[in-house]
Design an enzyme around this catalytic site. Structure first.
Site, short mmCIF file in Angstrom:
data_model
loop_
_atom_site.label_atom_id
_atom_site.label_comp_id
_atom_site.label_asym_id
_atom_site.label_seq_id
_atom_site.Cartn_x
_atom_site.Cartn_y
_atom_site.Cartn_z
N ASP A 70 -54.57 23.50 68.35
CA ASP A 70 -55.28 23.38 67.07
C ASP A 70 -54.34 22.95 65.96
O ASP A 70 -53.11 22.86 66.16
CB ASP A 70 -55.97 24.72 66.72
CG ASP A 70 -55.06 25.93 66.95
OD1 ASP A 70 -53.83 25.76 67.06
OD2 ASP A 70 -55.59 27.05 67.03
N ASN A 139 -60.16 38.98 66.15
CA ASN A 139 -61.62 38.87 66.29
C ASN A 139 -62.01 38.16 67.59
O ASN A 139 -63.16 37.77 67.76
CB ASN A 139 -62.22 38.13 65.09
CG ASN A 139 -61.72 36.69 64.98
OD1 ASN A 139 -60.97 36.22 65.83
ND2 ASN A 139 -62.15 35.99 63.94
N HIS A 141 -60.78 35.28 68.76
CA HIS A 141 -60.73 33.82 68.83
C HIS A 141 -59.63 33.34 69.76
O HIS A 141 -58.61 34.01 69.93
CB HIS A 141 -60.64 33.18 67.44
CG HIS A 141 -59.32 33.30 66.73
ND1 HIS A 141 -59.21 33.71 65.43
CD2 HIS A 141 -58.05 33.04 67.13
CE1 HIS A 141 -57.95 33.69 65.06
NE2 HIS A 141 -57.22 33.30 66.07
N GLU A 146 -63.65 30.48 66.35
CA GLU A 146 -64.04 31.75 65.77
C GLU A 146 -65.35 32.25 66.41
O GLU A 146 -66.06 31.48 67.07
CB GLU A 146 -64.24 31.58 64.26
CG GLU A 146 -63.01 31.07 63.51
CD GLU A 146 -61.92 32.14 63.34
OE1 GLU A 146 -61.87 33.09 64.14
OE2 GLU A 146 -61.11 32.00 62.40
C1 GLP Z 1 -53.82 31.78 65.41
C2 GLP Z 1 -53.92 30.58 66.36
C3 GLP Z 1 -54.25 31.02 67.74
C4 GLP Z 1 -53.50 32.31 68.02
C5 GLP Z 1 -54.10 33.41 67.19
C6 GLP Z 1 -53.34 34.71 67.27
O1 GLP Z 1 -54.31 31.59 64.17
N1 GLP Z 1 -54.75 29.50 65.97
O2 GLP Z 1 -53.92 30.01 68.68
O3 GLP Z 1 -53.59 32.65 69.38
O4 GLP Z 1 -54.36 32.99 65.88
O5 GLP Z 1 -52.16 34.63 66.53
P1 GLP Z 1 -50.94 35.61 66.72
O6 GLP Z 1 -50.38 35.32 68.08
O7 GLP Z 1 -49.99 35.24 65.64
O8 GLP Z 1 -51.46 36.99 66.62
#
Ligand code: GLP
Length: 261
Positions: A70, A139, A141, A146
Site C-alpha cells: 500500500d 481493527n 486491517h 479497513e
Molecule cells: C499499517 C499498514 C499495514 C500494517 C498495519 C499494522 O498502517 N498499512 O500494512 O500491517 O498498519 O501496523 P504496525 O505493524 O505498525 O502495527
C-alpha cells in the site's frame, strides 16, 4: 492455516525470516509482497543479516522483485514516511534488492484509480506474488483494507479509518499530517498470492488476531480472509496469541509437526 506461537517477539522475526529465506533460496527470482509498519521490521533486519556477503548460507536478494502492499495518497514526493521511502530504507537497500525491481503504488498519480489498476496489472505481469508478508492493524486491517472492505477487492483507493490514522500518527509530526486516503492492494489481490505470512506481536493485536484466526470470515475483520487461503501462516508471540481460544491446540500441532527428513 498454520499458527505458530512463539515465546518472544524476536522469535516471531526469526521464524518469519526463515520462511522468507526458504522461499528465496528455492526461487532466487521470487516475487515477494512486503508490508510496512512496525510488525515486520525485525524480520527485515534478520533478512538483512542473512543477505550480508559474510553471512553463512547467505541469501541473495539481488534477483528478487518486491511489491508493497500500500501507499499513502497525497504525501509530497520523497516524504520519509511515504511507503516508497520506507520500502527503500527498510527493505530494498538493506537486503540488496535491485531498486528497479521494487514496486510501490503511485500515491501521487494524477489519476489514482488508474494507478491502482496499473499496480494489479504489474503484479500479474510479474507472474503473481510468491509470498505476501502481512502485518495486522488493531481493527483487523491488512494492507490498508479497513473494515467493510470487499473480500474480493482489487488494488484501489481507500479512506483510512480514524483508528488507523491515530495509530500511524506516531510516524508523523502531528496526527493531522497522516493522510486520509491511500492506495492498497485489495483483499482479493492479497488472496491471489501463492503464500500468505502474517506476523503480529504484542497484546494490542490479540483481539484482531483472535477475530482473524478464529472469528467468522467477515469484512468486519478483513484479516479473516486468511481462512480462505490454501497456504497461510500466522506467526504471533504469546501476547498477540492471548485471545486465541485454541492456542494450546496450535502449540501442540507445532510440537508434533511431522519433520520431513
Ligand atoms: C499499517 C499498514 C499495514 C500494517 C498495519 C499494522 O498502517 N498499512 O500494512 O500491517 O498498519 O501496523 P504496525 O505493524 O505498525 O502495527
Amino acid at each position: 492455516m498454520e499458527i505458530i506461537i512463539t515465546d518472544t517477539p524476536d522469535e516471531v522475526a526469526r521464524v518469519a525470516a526463515d520462511i522468507i529465506a526458504g522461499v528465496v533460496r528455492s526461487r532466487p527470482d521470487a516475487v515477494l509482497g512486503v508490508a510496512t509498519g512496525s510488525s515486520p521490521g525485525a524480520t527485515y533486519q534478520r533478512l538483512a543479516k542473512l543477505s550480508a556477503p559474510s553471512a553463512l548460507g547467505r541469501v541473495d536478494f539481488s534477483a528478487v522483485t518486491v511489491f508493497a502492499l500500500d501507499e499513502y495518497v497525497g504525501l509530497p514526493a520523497g516524504h520519509p514516511e511515504s511507503y516508497a521511502a520506507v520500502v527503500s530504507r527498510e527493505i530494498v537497500r538493506p537486503l540488496g534488492i535491485d531498486p528497479a525491481n521494487a514496486h510501490v503504488p503511485d500515491g501521487s498519480a494524477a489519476d489514482a484509480d488508474a494507478a491502482a489498476a496499473a499496480y494489479d496489472a504489474a503484479i500479474a505481469g510479474a507472474g503473481g506474488i510468491d509470498l505476501q508478508l502481512l502485518g495486522i492493524g488493531r481493527n483487523g486491517h491488512v494492507g490498508f483494507n479497513e473494515p467493510s472492505s470487499s473480500l474480493s477487492s482489487r488494488t484501489r483507493v481507500k479512506t483510512l479509518a480514524p483508528q488507523t490514522r491515530a495509530d500511524n500518527a506516531r510516524f508523523f509530526d502531528s496526527p493531522d499530517q497522516v493522510p486520509v486516503h491511500c492506495i492498497t492492494q485489495g483483499l482479493g489481490t492479497i488472496g491471489d498470492a501463492r503464500r500468505l505470512l502474517l506476523v503480529a506481536q504484542g497484546a494490542e493485536k490479540a483481539d484482531a488476531i483472535a477475530h482473524a484466526v478464529e472469528g467468522p470470515l467477515s469484512s468486519r475483520w478483513p484479516a479473516s480472509i486468511l481462512q480462505l487461503h490454501r497456504h497461510a501462516t500466522v506467526v504471533v508471540d504469546d501476547a498477540a496469541a492471548s485471545g486465541l481460544a485454541l492456542a494450546d491446540y496450535y502449540r501442540s500441532v507445532q510440537e508434533f509437526k511431522p519433520r520431513v527428513a
